[in-house]
Design a protein around this motif. Structure first.
Motif, PDB file in Angstrom:
ATOM      1  N   HIS A 154      -3.916  -4.088   1.115  1.00 35.35           N
ATOM      2  CA  HIS A 154      -4.817  -3.102   2.052  1.00 35.35           C
ATOM      3  C   HIS A 154      -5.357  -2.253   1.094  1.00 35.35           C
ATOM      4  CE1 HIS A 154      -0.963  -3.251   3.887  1.00 35.35           C
ATOM      5  NE2 HIS A 154      -0.344  -4.086   3.355  1.00 35.35           N
ATOM      6  N   THR A 160      -7.004  -5.052   3.947  1.00 32.18           N
ATOM      7  CA  THR A 160      -7.570  -3.793   5.549  1.00 32.18           C
ATOM      8  C   THR A 160      -8.334  -3.159   4.945  1.00 32.18           C
ATOM      9  OG1 THR A 160      -5.726  -1.963   4.731  1.00 32.18           O
ATOM     10  CG2 THR A 160      -4.743  -4.179   5.362  1.00 32.18           C
ATOM     11  N   TYR A 167      -7.045  -1.690   8.986  1.00 29.31           N
ATOM     12  CA  TYR A 167      -5.561  -1.211   9.412  1.00 29.31           C
ATOM     13  C   TYR A 167      -5.789   0.010  10.628  1.00 29.31           C
ATOM     14  CZ  TYR A 167      -8.943   2.285   7.028  1.00 29.31           C
ATOM     15  OH  TYR A 167     -10.327   3.485   6.653  1.00 29.31           O
ATOM     16  N   ASP A 218      -0.900  -2.556  -2.384  1.00 29.43           N
ATOM     17  CA  ASP A 218      -1.198  -1.940  -1.557  1.00 29.43           C
ATOM     18  C   ASP A 218      -1.791  -1.277  -2.632  1.00 29.43           C
ATOM     19  OD1 ASP A 218      -1.549   0.295  -0.232  1.00 29.43           O
ATOM     20  OD2 ASP A 218       0.461   1.245  -0.999  1.00 29.43           O
ATOM     21  N   ALA A 240       0.852   1.333   4.736  1.00 27.82           N
ATOM     22  CA  ALA A 240       0.367  -0.416   4.068  1.00 27.82           C
ATOM     23  C   ALA A 240       2.113  -0.840   4.060  1.00 27.82           C
ATOM     24  CB  ALA A 240      -0.505   0.505   3.066  1.00 27.82           C
ATOM     25  N   SER A 280       3.594  -4.203   5.040  1.00 33.48           N
ATOM     26  CA  SER A 280       3.610  -4.943   3.962  1.00 33.48           C
ATOM     27  C   SER A 280       5.227  -5.569   3.825  1.00 33.48           C
ATOM     28  CB  SER A 280       3.643  -4.637   2.279  1.00 33.48           C
ATOM     29  OG  SER A 280       2.643  -3.913   2.518  1.00 33.48           O
ATOM     30  N   THR A 333       2.571  -1.801  -5.297  1.00 34.81           N
ATOM     31  CA  THR A 333       2.380  -0.478  -4.705  1.00 34.81           C
ATOM     32  C   THR A 333       1.394  -0.208  -5.818  1.00 34.81           C
ATOM     33  OG1 THR A 333       1.147   1.212  -3.646  1.00 34.81           O
ATOM     34  CG2 THR A 333       3.820   0.608  -4.440  1.00 34.81           C
TER      35      THR A 333
END
Ligand SMILES: NC(=O)c1ccc[n+]([C@@H]2O[C@H](COP(=O)([O-])OP(=O)(O)OC[C@H]3O[C@@H](n4cnc5c(N)ncnc54)[C@H](OP(=O)(O)O)[C@@H]3O)[C@@H](O)[C@H]2O)c1
Length: 313
Positions: free
Chosen positions: A152, A176, A195, A216, A223, A227, A239
């Motif tokens: 992401h 994305t 996205y 992420d 996101a 996921s 993330t």
């Protein structure tokens, strides 16, 4: 006098000024460098906005963490983290150097690496902050050959590095990004995807056999939710920008700590070598003169710069 970028007020927004600060001679184990390029990152913006604390006594709070430059003076025993002595005239780069957005810095030599000639100062100033964070995410998600990885924010500073380093590990990468960034991602070998609503369905259409890990860097609810829907093992959802959601759902959130320091420190030399060899690309979104730091921070605050923003003294 040294010119330095600083937050000068806690007034709800990032109040950025370029101020005069004193020059300092290097002590034992330190060097002074003339900064040629220095990166700005969302962390600096969060600091300047008061999101990391609003202590009036901290003002003016100097900003920045990463730079590339030329050594102008050394103290005794100045040795870089690459184990090589640092001498006047050497080109060096480093990160985790608070206040790096300045015309001159005096810092511990052990925080610096020699800059390969093949890497420009601008690229060198942008490679470590995003590259070491990216390497950490892939380590945490245990990304290896054969994985299908959803990234992401793949056109961002960290996301762009995550995507390239995942490809180097032999993974297939779906990234994305805003549609205008798709051609650039395709050229890197990333499968771009937009996205927004329906993201998980678009990913499923591209990868019907599933996604094995997700990284992420966007920090949006979308996101994290997509996921967790797409990746079977939540521990392989990592993330760097959405800590609360990650903790609530068994995903990994990577913040400061000894493990972070160990993994990112160890990644520095390889990242510089890969960038110098042209194996990974440091995408530069924009360069500004240091005196125009406010404009640079405004571009960053927009959230869609499309790569690293660099200040040049
Ligand atoms: N925890 C850590 O150790 C660590 C380390 C470094 C960075 N970070 C954090 O990681 C985040 C990214 O940093 P960065 O330097 O890569 O920032 P950046 O260069 O500004 O990239 C941000 C990316 O987010 C994308 N984006 C914006 N809105 C989006 C949305 N609604 N949905 C999906 N993507 C969206 C943008 O894509 P488009 O341009 O394609 O729209 C852009 O590529 C920041 O929050 C930063 O603070 C954390």
């Amino acid at each position: 006098m040294v010119r330095a970028v600083a937050a000068t007020a806690w007034d709800g927004a990032a109040t950025i000024d370029v101020i005069d600060v004193a020059s300092r001679r290097p002590a034992r184990g330190e060097v002074t460098a003339a900064v040629r390029a220095t990166g700005i990152s969302p962390f600096d913006l969060k600091q300047a906005s008061g999101m990391m604390g609003r202590d009036e006594r901290a003002l003016p709070l100097r900003l920045g963490n990463e730079f590339s430059g030329i050594v102008t003076a050394t103290g005794p025993d100045a040795v870089g983290c690459d184990g090589r002595p640092i001498e006047v005239g050497d080109a060096v780069l480093g990160q985790w150097l608070p206040g790096a957005q300045a015309t001159e810095l005096t810092v511990a030599a052990g925080m610096l690496l020699h800059k390969p000639a093949a890497l420009s100062h601008v690229e060198a100033a942008g490679v470590l902050g995003s590259g070491t964070a990216a390497e950490h995410t892939l380590h945490a998600a245990d990304v290896a050959e054969g994985d299908v990885v959803l990234v992401h924010g793949a056109a961002g500073s960290v996301g762009g590095m995550v995507a390239q380093l995942a490809l180097l590990r032999g993974a297939r990468v779906i990234g994305t990004a805003a549609p205008s960034r798709h051609p650039r991602l395709r050229a890197l070998g990333v499968e771009p995807i937009t996205y927004g609503d329906g993201l998980a369905d678009r990913v499923r259409a591209l990868a019907p056999d599933g996604v094995s890990a997700a990284i992420d860097t966007a920090g949006t609810q979308e996101a994290m939710t997509s996921s967790l829907t797409l990746v079977a093992d939540p521990a392989r959802v990592v993330t760097i920008a959405n800590f609360h959601a990650a903790v609530a759902h068994g995903a990994q959130a990577l913040g400061p700590g000894p493990q972070t320091e160990r993994i990112r420190t160890a990644a520095r030399l390889d990242l510089v070598r890969l960038a110098a060899d042209g194996v990974i690309v440091v995408t530069i979104a924009a360069e500004f003169e240091l005196e125009r730091a406010r404009e640079a921070y405004a571009l960053l605050a927009g959230g869609h710069a499309g790569g690293k923003i660099i200040l040049r003294p």
